[in-house]
Design an enzyme around this catalytic site. Structure first.
Site, PDB file in Angstrom:
ATOM      1  N   ARG A  35     -10.570  -2.706  -3.901  1.00 42.64           N
ATOM      2  CA  ARG A  35     -11.979  -2.955  -3.573  1.00 42.64           C
ATOM      3  C   ARG A  35     -12.912  -2.723  -4.754  1.00 42.64           C
ATOM      4  NH1 ARG A  35     -12.254  -0.677   2.691  1.00 42.64           N
ATOM      5  NH2 ARG A  35     -11.312  -2.561   3.588  1.00 42.64           N
ATOM      6  N   SER A  39      -7.706  11.985   2.824  1.00 41.08           N
ATOM      7  CA  SER A  39      -7.402  10.836   3.679  1.00 41.08           C
ATOM      8  C   SER A  39      -7.272  11.246   5.138  1.00 41.08           C
ATOM      9  CB  SER A  39      -6.086  10.189   3.221  1.00 41.08           C
ATOM     10  OG  SER A  39      -5.567   9.369   4.258  1.00 41.08           O
ATOM     11  N   GLN A  58      -6.245   9.304   7.433  1.00 37.73           N
ATOM     12  CA  GLN A  58      -5.003   8.742   7.975  1.00 37.73           C
ATOM     13  C   GLN A  58      -3.838   9.697   7.743  1.00 37.73           C
ATOM     14  OE1 GLN A  58      -4.651   4.851   6.202  1.00 37.73           O
ATOM     15  NE2 GLN A  58      -6.367   4.028   7.377  1.00 37.73           N
ATOM     16  N   ASP A  77     -15.549   3.481   3.524  1.00 40.07           N
ATOM     17  CA  ASP A  77     -15.491   2.070   3.926  1.00 40.07           C
ATOM     18  C   ASP A  77     -16.799   1.331   3.625  1.00 40.07           C
ATOM     19  OD1 ASP A  77     -12.896   2.331   4.757  1.00 40.07           O
ATOM     20  OD2 ASP A  77     -13.423   2.811   6.820  1.00 40.07           O
ATOM     21  N   ARG A 105       0.823  -1.220   0.000  1.00 37.89           N
ATOM     22  CA  ARG A 105       0.000   0.000   0.000  1.00 37.89           C
ATOM     23  C   ARG A 105       0.856   1.268   0.000  1.00 37.89           C
ATOM     24  NH1 ARG A 105      -4.728  -0.782   4.241  1.00 37.89           N
ATOM     25  NH2 ARG A 105      -5.400   1.177   3.281  1.00 37.89           N
TER      26      ARG A 105
HETATM   27  C1  S3P Z   1      -9.434   5.525   8.454  1.00 37.39           C
HETATM   28  C2  S3P Z   1      -9.454   6.308   7.327  1.00 37.39           C
HETATM   29  C3  S3P Z   1      -9.814   5.776   6.002  1.00 37.39           C
HETATM   30  C4  S3P Z   1     -10.566   4.461   6.126  1.00 37.39           C
HETATM   31  C5  S3P Z   1      -9.907   3.511   7.075  1.00 37.39           C
HETATM   32  C6  S3P Z   1      -9.810   4.110   8.461  1.00 37.39           C
HETATM   33  C7  S3P Z   1      -9.038   6.157   9.722  1.00 37.39           C
HETATM   34  O1  S3P Z   1      -8.628   5.554   5.277  1.00 37.39           O
HETATM   35  O2  S3P Z   1     -10.699   3.851   4.860  1.00 37.39           O
HETATM   36  O3  S3P Z   1     -10.655   2.298   7.156  1.00 37.39           O
HETATM   37  O4  S3P Z   1      -9.253   5.555  10.792  1.00 37.39           O
HETATM   38  O5  S3P Z   1      -8.518   7.272   9.660  1.00 37.39           O
HETATM   39  P1  S3P Z   1      -7.911   6.712   4.399  1.00 37.39           P
HETATM   40  O6  S3P Z   1      -7.469   7.782   5.302  1.00 37.39           O
HETATM   41  O7  S3P Z   1      -6.756   6.018   3.727  1.00 37.39           O
HETATM   42  O8  S3P Z   1      -8.965   7.137   3.423  1.00 37.39           O
END
Ligand code: S3P
Length: 437
Positions: A354, A162, A164, A323, A119
């Site tokens: 996905r 994102s 994250q 998600d 990833r």
């Molecule tokens: C998440 C952010 C999303 C999501 C993941 C959990 C998080 O990912 O798809 O299941 O907890 O911040 P991305 O930030 O890569 O979109």
């Protein structure tokens, strides 16, 4: 595993703690000074990976069922791990932990399973290097060697929507000198990090602009004290049961104590706009997060077959139900006019691709699906047929297609279903307790 069609779903349940909130609670409690008690902590393997990495970094963690006690090491009190930190399947663990480690006085190696090692991590390497950290990787993929360094605050506009990445930069910002600013212009992502930091007393400011963008600001370096956290049920786990109940006539389901943060409830709003009966009640605020009950009621008849235009889900809505998109595609097969999902190329970089996994499994069930680089279009309504389904080791694909199997006309075989433990180990047991056949 064989899954037989179901007649309806009935019951009232509570769910284990939200995975996104649990990761953040553990990480932030580890950076606080003093002991925090985290109740209803997620039972997911992903969150167990976060706890195990924190333990290797010298944080003392005791777990009793779903209650965790974290003895915070303080913002600069983590210790170098003697071995690589294994984030398992969890992108959230790797990306958020990278932010917390970027300003430490030691080097850490972050790795994971085959899926995680494929990833993209350039999205966090870039801003962390702008802040002064040194991150080594091959091709922008894990393993990552993070050489901690003195960090400085940056102004950063997210090139991808994102949560994250946003959280990684904000957690690094806790140790950076000066202000760290993160702007989201492509869509507002889940804001649990901001909320959890505020719950721990950190001054996080947010500013919404007239153009729809949002900026989050932190002044570093910051020290903060421990705080107990009650984690609400996981709305993304709930979504599978909600979809099942919405699709099976005569169903009635209530899910209590579930997280209803507005950046996570777009799936419910979309179901509502598709004419399905879903509501939220008994709302309250707990630990700076909105919590409540979701009710789903499916009347005796499904929607009539009259043709409607395909509904398009795209743009800024996508990060808010990222998600739930594979599940929404399954739902689309039951909706008059079907559903088109666009602007969702990010789905190709999840635990598996996905888009391709959803398209292939829907086609195996007889659905009429068109695949795009950034999404898919599925025709509806049709009767799905039982089939052999392959989730490619992806928990959310396995659960979405279990729901598809419940509404199919014959039984289906789903291979490798143990992957559901990545986010929701109790999924099959709970589903069985709700199903009437
Ligand atoms: C998440 C952010 C999303 C999501 C993941 C959990 C998080 O990912 O798809 O299941 O907890 O911040 P991305 O930030 O890569 O979109």
């Amino acid at each position: 595993m064989w899954v037989r069609p179901a007649r309806r779903i009935n019951g009232r349940i509570r769910l284990p703690g939200d995975k996104s909130i649990s990761h953040r609670a553990a990480l932030i409690a580890a950076l606080a000074t003093g002991g925090s008690r985290l109740s209803n902590f997620s039972t997911s393997q992903d969150c167990a990976a976060t706890l195990s990495c924190l333990t290797k970094l010298g944080v003392s963690i005791e777990r009793e069922g779903n209650n965790i006690r974290v003895e915070g090491a303080g913002n600069s009190g983590l210790r170098a791990a003697s071995e690589p930190l294994d984030c398992g399947n969890s992108g959230s663990t790797m990306r958020m932990l990278a932010g917390a480690l970027a300003g430490q006085k030691f080097t850490s190696t972050l790795t994971g399973d085959n899926s995680l090692r494929s990833r993209p991590m350039k999205r966090i390497i870039e801003p962390l290097e702008m802040m002064g950290a040194h991150v080594h990787s091959e091709d922008g993929k894990p393993p990552l060697a993070i050489e901690g360094n003195a960090l400085k605050g940056i102004r950063y506009e997210l090139p991808i929507a994102s949560a994250q990445v946003k959280s990684c930069v904000l957690l690094a910002g806790l140790q950076a000198a000066g202000q760290t600013e993160v702007t989201e212009r492509l869509g507002i992502t889940r804001d649990h990090t901001e909320r959890m930091l505020q719950w721990f007393g950190v001054a996080v400011e947010t500013k919404a602009s007239p153009d729809g963008s949002r900026t989050v600001m932190i002044d570093g370096p910051v020290r903060f004290a421990a705080r107990d956290v009650d984690i609400p049920g996981d709305i993304s786990s709930a979504s599978f049961f909600i979809a099942g109940a919405a699709l099976l006539p005569g169903s009635k389901l209530e899910i209590e104590g579930v997280g209803l943060n507005p950046t996570r409830t777009q799936f419910l709003s979309t179901l509502h706009s598709l004419g399905l009966e879903v509501d939220m009640s008994a709302l309250y605020e707990g630990c700076n997060e909105l919590v409540g009950t979701v009710g789903v009621f499916a009347g005796p008849n499904r929607e009539s077959g009259e043709h409607r235009e395909s509904r398009v889900v795209n743009g800024a809505l996508i990060p808010q139900l990222i998600d739930e998109l594979p599940l929404l595609a399954v739902l689309g097969t039951q909706i008059s006019g079907g559903i088109e999902i666009r602007d969702a190329a990010e789905l190709r970089f999840k635990e598996t691709d996905r888009i391709s996994a959803t398209v292939n499994n829907l086609r195996a069930m007889g659905a009429d699906v068109e695949e795009f680089e950034d999404g898919l279009a599925v025709a509806g309504p049709i009767n799905l047929r039982g089939a052999k389904l392959d989730p490619h080791g992806d928990h959310r694909i396995a659960m979405a297609f279990t729901i598809a199997a419940l509404i199919a006309d014959t039984e289906s075989e789903i291979v490798g279903v143990e992957c559901v433990g990545i986010s929701f180990p109790e999924f099959f047991e709970l589903l069985d307790s709700l199903i009437e056949r």
